[in-house]
Scaffold this motif. Structure first.
Motif, PDB file in Angstrom:
ATOM      1  N   SER A  35       0.726  -1.062   0.016  1.00 43.17           N
ATOM      2  CA  SER A  35       0.007   0.096   0.036  1.00 43.17           C
ATOM      3  C   SER A  35       0.888   1.356   0.069  1.00 43.17           C
ATOM      4  CB  SER A  35      -0.935   0.060   1.254  1.00 43.17           C
ATOM      5  OG  SER A  35      -0.331   0.063   2.376  1.00 43.17           O
ATOM      6  N   TYR A  36       2.097   1.214   0.692  1.00 39.07           N
ATOM      7  CA  TYR A  36       2.844   2.554   0.681  1.00 39.07           C
ATOM      8  C   TYR A  36       3.511   2.525  -0.614  1.00 39.07           C
ATOM      9  CZ  TYR A  36       3.194   2.597   5.744  1.00 39.07           C
ATOM     10  OH  TYR A  36       2.755   2.404   7.187  1.00 39.07           O
ATOM     11  N   TYR A  37       3.679   1.463  -1.472  1.00 34.88           N
ATOM     12  CA  TYR A  37       4.409   1.758  -2.672  1.00 34.88           C
ATOM     13  C   TYR A  37       3.377   2.325  -3.553  1.00 34.88           C
ATOM     14  CZ  TYR A  37       6.163  -0.061  -7.221  1.00 34.88           C
ATOM     15  OH  TYR A  37       6.511   0.070  -8.663  1.00 34.88           O
ATOM     16  N   HIS A  38       2.190   1.672  -3.727  1.00 35.61           N
ATOM     17  CA  HIS A  38       1.329   2.319  -4.793  1.00 35.61           C
ATOM     18  C   HIS A  38       1.046   3.942  -4.063  1.00 35.61           C
ATOM     19  CE1 HIS A  38       0.471  -1.104  -6.923  1.00 35.61           C
ATOM     20  NE2 HIS A  38       0.273  -1.840  -5.855  1.00 35.61           N
ATOM     21  N   SER A  39       0.715   4.100  -3.015  1.00 37.49           N
ATOM     22  CA  SER A  39       0.696   5.452  -2.424  1.00 37.49           C
ATOM     23  C   SER A  39       1.800   6.486  -2.821  1.00 37.49           C
ATOM     24  CB  SER A  39       0.281   5.608  -1.068  1.00 37.49           C
ATOM     25  OG  SER A  39      -0.746   4.855  -0.644  1.00 37.49           O
ATOM     26  N   ALA A  40       2.849   6.008  -2.717  1.00 34.72           N
ATOM     27  CA  ALA A  40       3.945   6.866  -3.045  1.00 34.72           C
ATOM     28  C   ALA A  40       3.918   6.951  -4.549  1.00 34.72           C
ATOM     29  CB  ALA A  40       5.408   6.212  -2.744  1.00 34.72           C
ATOM     30  N   GLU A  41       3.581   6.334  -5.230  1.00 33.14           N
ATOM     31  CA  GLU A  41       3.227   6.441  -6.979  1.00 33.14           C
ATOM     32  C   GLU A  41       2.388   7.110  -7.197  1.00 33.14           C
ATOM     33  OE1 GLU A  41       2.700   2.616  -9.169  1.00 33.14           O
ATOM     34  OE2 GLU A  41       4.546   3.027 -10.184  1.00 33.14           O
ATOM     35  N   SER A  42       1.320   7.150  -6.413  1.00 35.60           N
ATOM     36  CA  SER A  42       0.139   8.175  -6.665  1.00 35.60           C
ATOM     37  C   SER A  42       0.289   9.338  -6.443  1.00 35.60           C
ATOM     38  CB  SER A  42      -1.191   7.364  -6.131  1.00 35.60           C
ATOM     39  OG  SER A  42      -1.400   6.039  -6.611  1.00 35.60           O
ATOM     40  N   TYR A  43       1.047   9.593  -5.239  1.00 34.48           N
ATOM     41  CA  TYR A  43       1.098  11.096  -4.539  1.00 34.48           C
ATOM     42  C   TYR A  43       2.364  11.617  -4.652  1.00 34.48           C
ATOM     43  CZ  TYR A  43      -3.363   9.281  -2.782  1.00 34.48           C
ATOM     44  OH  TYR A  43      -4.519   8.509  -2.495  1.00 34.48           O
ATOM     45  N   GLY A  44       3.157  10.958  -5.365  1.00 36.85           N
ATOM     46  CA  GLY A  44       4.406  12.023  -5.920  1.00 36.85           C
ATOM     47  C   GLY A  44       5.524  11.876  -4.833  1.00 36.85           C
ATOM     48  N   LEU A  45       5.908  10.346  -4.447  1.00 38.26           N
ATOM     49  CA  LEU A  45       7.037  10.457  -3.248  1.00 38.26           C
ATOM     50  C   LEU A  45       7.935   9.406  -3.850  1.00 38.26           C
ATOM     51  CD1 LEU A  45       5.069  10.114   0.144  1.00 38.26           C
ATOM     52  CD2 LEU A  45       6.047  12.123  -0.755  1.00 38.26           C
ATOM     53  N   PRO A  46       8.873   9.788  -4.716  1.00 37.95           N
ATOM     54  CA  PRO A  46       9.675   8.756  -5.620  1.00 37.95           C
ATOM     55  C   PRO A  46      10.566   8.080  -4.564  1.00 37.95           C
ATOM     56  CG  PRO A  46      10.159  11.076  -6.270  1.00 37.95           C
ATOM     57  CD  PRO A  46       9.066  11.131  -5.437  1.00 37.95           C
ATOM     58  N   ASN A  47      11.129   8.836  -3.611  1.00 36.28           N
ATOM     59  CA  ASN A  47      12.122   8.360  -2.470  1.00 36.28           C
ATOM     60  C   ASN A  47      11.442   7.025  -1.789  1.00 36.28           C
ATOM     61  OD1 ASN A  47      13.948  10.096  -3.430  1.00 36.28           O
ATOM     62  ND2 ASN A  47      13.789  11.471  -1.617  1.00 36.28           N
ATOM     63  N   ILE A  48      10.240   7.360  -1.387  1.00 30.17           N
ATOM     64  CA  ILE A  48       9.341   6.255  -0.819  1.00 30.17           C
ATOM     65  C   ILE A  48       9.132   5.208  -1.813  1.00 30.17           C
ATOM     66  CG2 ILE A  48       7.350   5.595   0.607  1.00 30.17           C
ATOM     67  CD1 ILE A  48       9.358   7.427   2.160  1.00 30.17           C
ATOM     68  N   ARG A  49       8.814   5.458  -3.167  1.00 27.76           N
ATOM     69  CA  ARG A  49       8.201   4.278  -4.058  1.00 27.76           C
ATOM     70  C   ARG A  49       9.786   3.417  -4.055  1.00 27.76           C
ATOM     71  NH1 ARG A  49       9.443   2.621  -9.020  1.00 27.76           N
ATOM     72  NH2 ARG A  49       7.603   1.852 -10.405  1.00 27.76           N
ATOM     73  N   THR A  50      10.944   4.113  -4.337  1.00 25.64           N
ATOM     74  CA  THR A  50      12.222   3.347  -4.317  1.00 25.64           C
ATOM     75  C   THR A  50      12.665   2.437  -3.182  1.00 25.64           C
ATOM     76  OG1 THR A  50      12.894   5.096  -5.669  1.00 25.64           O
ATOM     77  CG2 THR A  50      14.716   3.605  -4.770  1.00 25.64           C
ATOM     78  N   LEU A  51      12.334   3.303  -1.999  1.00 33.96           N
ATOM     79  CA  LEU A  51      12.541   2.262  -0.590  1.00 33.96           C
ATOM     80  C   LEU A  51      11.739   1.118  -0.725  1.00 33.96           C
ATOM     81  CD1 LEU A  51      13.067   3.813   2.926  1.00 33.96           C
ATOM     82  CD2 LEU A  51      11.247   2.115   2.367  1.00 33.96           C
ATOM     83  N   CYS A  52      10.276   1.329  -1.152  1.00 28.96           N
ATOM     84  CA  CYS A  52       9.597   0.118  -1.011  1.00 28.96           C
ATOM     85  C   CYS A  52       9.833  -1.079  -2.083  1.00 28.96           C
ATOM     86  CB  CYS A  52       8.046   0.455  -1.122  1.00 28.96           C
ATOM     87  SG  CYS A  52       7.360   1.463   0.442  1.00 28.96           S
ATOM     88  N   PHE A  53      10.290  -0.404  -2.983  1.00 31.70           N
ATOM     89  CA  PHE A  53      10.402  -1.582  -4.294  1.00 31.70           C
ATOM     90  C   PHE A  53      11.746  -2.020  -3.788  1.00 31.70           C
ATOM     91  CE2 PHE A  53      12.451  -2.778  -8.367  1.00 31.70           C
ATOM     92  CZ  PHE A  53      11.260  -3.356  -8.857  1.00 31.70           C
ATOM     93  N   GLN A  54      12.878  -1.662  -3.128  1.00 35.93           N
ATOM     94  CA  GLN A  54      14.015  -2.255  -2.625  1.00 35.93           C
ATOM     95  C   GLN A  54      13.731  -3.229  -1.501  1.00 35.93           C
ATOM     96  OE1 GLN A  54      17.453  -1.929  -3.876  1.00 35.93           O
ATOM     97  NE2 GLN A  54      17.277  -3.870  -2.644  1.00 35.93           N
ATOM     98  N   TRP A  55      12.643  -2.720  -0.738  1.00 33.15           N
ATOM     99  CA  TRP A  55      12.092  -3.769   0.336  1.00 33.15           C
ATOM    100  C   TRP A  55      11.560  -5.033  -0.443  1.00 33.15           C
ATOM    101  CZ3 TRP A  55       8.312  -6.779   2.064  1.00 33.15           C
ATOM    102  CH2 TRP A  55       8.142  -6.998   3.503  1.00 33.15           C
ATOM    103  N   LEU A  56      11.016  -4.735  -1.339  1.00 35.65           N
ATOM    104  CA  LEU A  56      10.281  -6.004  -2.068  1.00 35.65           C
ATOM    105  C   LEU A  56      11.168  -6.909  -2.582  1.00 35.65           C
ATOM    106  CD1 LEU A  56       7.188  -4.317  -3.564  1.00 35.65           C
ATOM    107  CD2 LEU A  56       7.226  -5.848  -1.866  1.00 35.65           C
ATOM    108  N   LEU A  57      12.355  -6.368  -3.362  1.00 37.65           N
ATOM    109  CA  LEU A  57      13.318  -7.159  -3.899  1.00 37.65           C
ATOM    110  C   LEU A  57      14.377  -7.745  -2.893  1.00 37.65           C
ATOM    111  CD1 LEU A  57      15.084  -4.204  -6.125  1.00 37.65           C
ATOM    112  CD2 LEU A  57      13.808  -6.374  -7.084  1.00 37.65           C
ATOM    113  N   ASP A  58      14.336  -7.168  -1.591  1.00 33.63           N
ATOM    114  CA  ASP A  58      14.985  -7.954  -0.547  1.00 33.63           C
ATOM    115  C   ASP A  58      14.056  -9.000   0.033  1.00 33.63           C
ATOM    116  OD1 ASP A  58      17.349  -6.211  -0.945  1.00 33.63           O
ATOM    117  OD2 ASP A  58      16.684  -5.107   0.843  1.00 33.63           O
ATOM    118  N   ASN A  59      13.137  -8.992   0.237  1.00 34.25           N
ATOM    119  CA  ASN A  59      12.050  -9.909   0.892  1.00 34.25           C
ATOM    120  C   ASN A  59      11.068 -10.821  -0.160  1.00 34.25           C
ATOM    121  OD1 ASN A  59      12.044  -8.953   3.907  1.00 34.25           O
ATOM    122  ND2 ASN A  59      12.391  -7.263   2.781  1.00 34.25           N
TER     123      ASN A  59
END
Length: 470
Positions: free
Chosen positions: A167-191
């Motif tokens: 939910s954080y990933y999609h929200s960051a994408e929708s509301y213009g938080l590229p740093n949070i999107r990147t952080l969440c995507f890296q979390w997904l890659l790791d986990n």
């Protein structure tokens, strides 16, 4: 939010106290004289302003109605919001209105979030509960409150878990938080392939996000590419059978049984060519099939599942045959200079999970061309050693001369929430080892590493064209 004004003592003509929609506050008569009650240069604390002006509505000069609730507020405070500043100072018809009905175009905005965000204009600091951060972010974005948006980003950064990251990933994408999107995507890659609650995660991942994850060379693969395929079967099964419930160990067997039944019902048509399976084609197209079909047991599972179309597999088998011939007939092989753009797309992905400190060794078979790489961990060092003694894998070719393989290795330690507490990666390098030679790849001495750790590596074997004499 910064304090703007301080209300004077309530005069004797103030209206009676009432409550609206579960949010208790005093209603003001809204007369023109109330504007004079607001003064620049705050004299009280943030909490008293919040209680007197926001919760009770003293000196209100505008009424906001939305989502079945009513707030009696003050234009001077609301104008901290870019949305309201434009409304009250521009050509909007609401500029002269005392009652404003707000339409909520975003389904993520609810009355509780709107109450919190409007209240943030009257107090500082603002507490943002993690369970409400997405709805508060949506509301802050609509009202153009940059500081509150930033605070939401900080909360998301600190509270990303298996239950919130999607939910954080999609929200960051929708509301213009590229740093949070990147952080969440890296979390997904790791986990994605390491988290114990993988079923929870797999249920939440959309095909678009899964496609991007599977395509990435930074995906933390445990153990080999065939395990990526197995994980995708579980994910697809949960997407198609969201009501599935059972122990974690039963998920893959149940997915296999479901695929077998689908195979019988379709008369052997590969599942990805059926109407139900076409939605998953873009995801499975990012599998690195060359590193699956080179293992006989894995190739048989692929054939038995009848999930992947033969049209995908035939050219992969042909390429593998060509690579085998090239490896057999070439003496000096492998890249001299690494073309980095090709590396992420074509490299082999593999990994190993080190549970505790201590000596350990394992084997990675590079393309099964008797390029068996022994990986040793000892004394906080990771060492590569080429071995030709173990002939249980491979095709018995090219044992006598030096081989070259491009690689990149990454060591990651994750805490209980899945956040990376340590990460160390090598650059793209060329591994050039003769028989029984070794190379120290990573030194973790004096590094703050907490076990368990994950060791992930990408390999790319590219033979030169042409034939060399032996």
């Amino acid at each position: 939010m910064a304090t703007i004004d301080q209300v004077e003592e309530e005069n004797e003509e103030a209206g009676p106290s009432t409550s609206q929609g579960g949010f208790k506050r005093k209603m003001d008569s809204g007369s023109p004289h109330t504007e004079g009650r607001l003064r620049k240069h705050a004299r009280g604390t943030s909490s008293s302003i919040y209680e007197k002006l926001f919760l009770t509505g003293e000196g209100s000069d505008v009424q906001i109605r939305a989502l079945g609730e009513v707030w009696n507020l003050h234009k001077a405070y609301l104008c901290q919001s870019g949305y309201f500043a434009s409304m009250f100072s521009g050509a909007w018809r609401e500029a002269t209105m005392n009652t404003i009905d707000l339409q909520m175009p975003d389904e993520n905005i609810d009355s509780e979030a709107l109450h919190e965000v409007l209240g943030s204009l009257y107090q500082s600091p603002v507490y943002i509960p993690p369970r409400h951060v997405v709805s508060i972010l949506a509301t802050a974005s609509m009202l153009q409150l940059d500081e509150l948006i930033r605070q939401c980003g900080e909360v998301m950064k600190e509270t990303a878990t298996v239950y919130t990251v999607c939910s954080y990933y999609h929200s960051a994408e929708s509301y213009g938080l590229p740093n949070i999107r990147t952080l969440c995507f890296q979390w997904l890659l790791d986990n994605l392939m390491t988290h114990r609650s993988d079923e929870v995660l797999l249920r939440q991942l959309s095909p678009d996000v899964m496609k991007e994850l599977i395509a990435s060379s930074e995906l933390l693969v445990m153990e080999v590419e065939m395990d990526v395929y197995a994980m995708l079967k579980k994910w697809m099964y949960l997407q198609l059978q969201p009501g599935w419930r059972g122990p974690r160990r039963a998920l893959l067997p149940d997915a296999n049984l479901w695929l077998a039944r689908s195979k019988r019902e379709s008369g052997g048509t590969p599942f990805l060519e059926t109407q139900e399976g076409r939605a998953f084609v873009p995801v499975f197209q990012n599998l690195r099939l060359a590193y699956i079909i080179c293992d006989l047991q894995s190739a048989r599972i692929i054939e038995q599942d009848a999930l992947i179309p033969a049209a995908w597999l035939t050219p992969v088998y042909e390429d593998q045959q060509l690579a085998l011939v090239q490896a057999k007939q070439s003496k000096g092989v492998g890249p001299i200079d690494i073309h980095v753009p090709n590396f992420p797309v074509y490299s082999m992905r593999c990994g190993y999970h080190l549970l505790k400190e201590g000596r350990c060794r394992w084997l990675w078979a590079i393309l099964n061309f008797d390029w068996d790489l022994v990986v040793c961990y000892a004394n906080r060092r990771i060492i590569f050693k080429r071995s030709t003694r173990n002939k249980s894998h491979g095709l018995g070719i090219s044992l006598l001369w030096q081989r070259k393989v491009a690689f990149r290795l990454c060591v990651v330690s994750l805490d209980i929430t899945g956040r990376a507490t340590f990460r160390k990666s090598t650059e793209y390098q060329v591994l050039s080892l003769g028989r029984d030679e070794d190379l120290e790849v990573v030194n973790l001495e004096d590094q703050d590493v907490v076990f368990p750790i994950y060791v992930a590596c990408n390999f790319l074997y590219i033979p030169r064209e042409g034939r060399s004499s032996e």
